[in-house]
Write an enzyme that holds these catalytic residues in place. Structure first.
Site, PDB file in Angstrom:
ATOM      1  CG  HIS A 195      26.501  34.620  -6.053  1.00  0.00           C
ATOM      2  ND1 HIS A 195      25.942  35.821  -6.233  1.00  0.00           N
ATOM      3  CD2 HIS A 195      27.171  34.195  -7.000  1.00  0.00           C
ATOM      4  CE1 HIS A 195      25.829  35.768  -7.730  1.00  0.00           C
ATOM      5  NE2 HIS A 195      26.535  34.940  -8.320  1.00  0.00           N
ATOM      6  CG  HIS A 243      28.340  40.365  -1.326  1.00  0.00           C
ATOM      7  ND1 HIS A 243      27.223  40.950  -1.119  1.00  0.00           N
ATOM      8  CD2 HIS A 243      28.229  39.628  -2.305  1.00  0.00           C
ATOM      9  CE1 HIS A 243      26.428  40.306  -1.901  1.00  0.00           C
ATOM     10  NE2 HIS A 243      26.940  39.770  -2.768  1.00  0.00           N
TER      11      HIS A 243
END
Length: 174
Positions: free
Chosen positions: A112, A151
């Protein structure tokens, strides 16, 4: 070398815990969720369409540059993801629960964030007046991925470097 890597991982995990644990009210948490979703990639093709709609003659070059940048970024991202196979924070750290379902199994690097930087670099190149907003957005995408528990900060940093590199490479190539 192994000690350096372990120290880096420990620092990365400690920073994750701090960022993940930041108290956000309901409205900010909802905003963070939607910032993350904005980088799913579905809206990226709209950018050249908007440029076309407003009469910008560079819309074809913008579209082509974006395609080339993603043609470089996606294989690199997928190669690193499948080679390194880093567990996501909610898998690697006890007491961490994901706040969203990740799109795939592994954490490193952040796709992303890489995508957000590709778009930001390309858009800033064609529309310099949008530089500050698009880079703020890309930074928020990176933060959102950490805050949502999918993440580590290092995943985001490397994703940002990959995205910026691929965006610049595409610009130079065209």
């Amino acid at each position: 070398m192994k000690e350096v890597a372990q120290t880096l991982i420990s620092l990365d995990e400690a920073l994750f815990v701090r960022l993940f644990g930041l108290p956000l009210n309901k409205m900010l948490s909802t905003l963070i969720y939607w910032v993350s979703r904005s980088a799913d990639g579905y809206f990226y093709p709209i950018i050249p369409a908007v440029a076309f709609y407003f009469g910008d003659e560079n819309y074809v070059t913008l579209f082509t540059t974006t395609l080339v940048a993603f043609a470089i970024e996606l294989p690199l991202y997928k190669f690193l993801k499948s080679s390194i196979r880093r567990e996501r924070p909610f898998q690697a750290l006890s007491g961490v629960a994901r706040r969203i379902t990740p799109p795939d199994q592994f954490s490193f690097p952040s796709g992303h964030t890489a995508g957000a930087l590709v778009i930001s670099v390309v858009v800033a190149n064609f529309f310099p007046w949008l530089s500050i907003p698009v880079f703020i957005w890309a930074s928020l995408v990176g933060f959102s991925r950490v805050h949502l528990g999918v993440h580590f900060p290092l995943d985001v940093i490397v994703g940002a470097v990959i995205g910026a590199f691929c965006g610049h490479l595409a610009i130079l190539a065209l």
